[in-house]
Design a protein around this motif. Structure first.
Motif, PDB file in Angstrom:
ATOM      1  N   ASP A  24      57.549  39.385  39.727  1.00 18.18           N
ATOM      2  CA  ASP A  24      57.644  39.872  41.102  1.00 18.18           C
ATOM      3  C   ASP A  24      56.520  40.882  41.345  1.00 18.18           C
ATOM      4  N   ARG A  25      55.471  40.464  42.076  1.00 18.27           N
ATOM      5  CA  ARG A  25      54.310  41.328  42.282  1.00 18.27           C
ATOM      6  C   ARG A  25      54.577  42.447  43.283  1.00 18.27           C
ATOM      7  N   LEU A  45      55.004  34.391  33.058  1.00 19.22           N
ATOM      8  CA  LEU A  45      54.817  34.326  34.511  1.00 19.22           C
ATOM      9  C   LEU A  45      55.758  33.283  35.104  1.00 19.22           C
ATOM     10  N   PRO A  46      56.128  33.435  36.393  1.00 14.93           N
ATOM     11  CA  PRO A  46      55.661  34.478  37.325  1.00 14.93           C
ATOM     12  C   PRO A  46      56.481  35.759  37.219  1.00 14.93           C
ATOM     13  N   PRO A  76      47.378  38.511  33.625  1.00 12.74           N
ATOM     14  CA  PRO A  76      47.530  37.249  32.872  1.00 12.74           C
ATOM     15  C   PRO A  76      46.675  37.271  31.608  1.00 12.74           C
ATOM     16  N   SER A  88      52.825  43.054  31.692  1.00 17.07           N
ATOM     17  CA  SER A  88      53.389  43.519  32.958  1.00 17.07           C
ATOM     18  C   SER A  88      54.021  44.893  32.784  1.00 17.07           C
TER      19      SER A  88
END
Length: 264
Positions: A65-66, A62-63, A73, A175
């Motif tokens: 790009d949402r 993380l992080p 997580p 992700s």
């Protein structure tokens, strides 16, 4: 995700320090007919690999790009400082950032901690990679602050590490592209979240087979148990609690008046 409609496969990217072995083992047990391919990628390239479709999902730092990726997580790592075994820092079990104020702290270009400003004194130049920085620590050029998994990944006999209690930490997440939540991605999500094979979301869950045969009809009452049915008493005479009169209950019999009525 699939080579063809008849031969599905799943490609999982992961960054250095992350160990996907336990999840891969569960995958192989639950979906032995779906090969899982591992692809190790540098942290800076993980987003591109997922965006370009070279992997179906990734274990990344993380992080993310949402606006492009979904992320779950998984855990946050302890941060440590890597030093030579004879360094003064090894006298303590853990330290704070203030203890690094007089140290040359190496800051590689592939750093994953996202410092606003690294502690200590900067090195003359930034190493290209964490592996290069480890070599400089071994040469007594400086010390290196990294997630614990990277310290273990680059373990050397002449080096050790200590926990830095107030340093930034690195989180690891699963992700994948937000618009590509496929059945196999859902399957892997279930595995990393610890769902059992019988979970309602588990693709590998076996559906119960329908029972064969017809439903058993309720047993019909036998004659004499329902009202209105004739029964036989122990002497074999027809009688019963209903239907037909019993002796002595109406006109004549021992329970009557005992005298016949006189006709007028």
């Amino acid at each position: 995700m699939t080579d063809s409609a008849d031969s599905p496969s799943f490609r999982l990217a992961y960054v250095p320090g992350v160990t996907p072995a336990k999840w891969v083992r569960v995958w192989q047990e639950r979906l032995p007919d779906v090969p899982l391919t591992l692809l190790q990628v540098p942290p800076a390239e993980a987003s591109d690999v997922l965006r370009d479709g070279r992997a179906d999902a990734g274990l990344v730092r993380l992080p993310v790009d949402r606006t492009v990726f979904s992320a779950i997580p998984l855990y946050t790592e302890t941060t440590v400082v890597v030093v030579p075994k004879d360094h003064v820092i090894t006298a303590a079990d853990e330290i704070g950032l203030d203890d690094l104020a007089d140290e040359v702290v190496l800051h590689p270009l592939d750093d994953v901690l996202g410092w606003d400003r690294p502690p200590g004194e900067p090195a003359f130049e930034r190493p290209a990679t964490t592996a290069d920085a480890i070599e400089l620590v071994a040469a007594n050029i400086g010390v290196l602050v990294v997630p614990q998994s990277l310290a273990r990944l680059h373990h050397r006999r002449d080096l050790t590490y200590r926990t830095v209690v107030d340093a930034p930490q690195s989180g690891v997440a699963l992700s994948w592209p937000e618009e590509e939540t496929t059945d196999l991605v859902e399957e892997f999500i279930g595995i990393v979240r610890g769902r059992t094979v019988n979970s309602t979301r588990g693709r590998a869950r076996q559906q119960p087979e329908p029972k064969t045969g017809t439903k058993r009809e309720p047993r019909k009452p036998t004659a004499g148990r329902a009202t209105g049915g004739a029964t036989k008493d122990r002497s074999g005479a027809a009688g019963g609690r209903s239907g037909g009169t019993a002796k002595g209950r109406s006109g004549g019999g021992k329970r009557g008046t005992g005298k016949p009525r006189r006709r007028s």
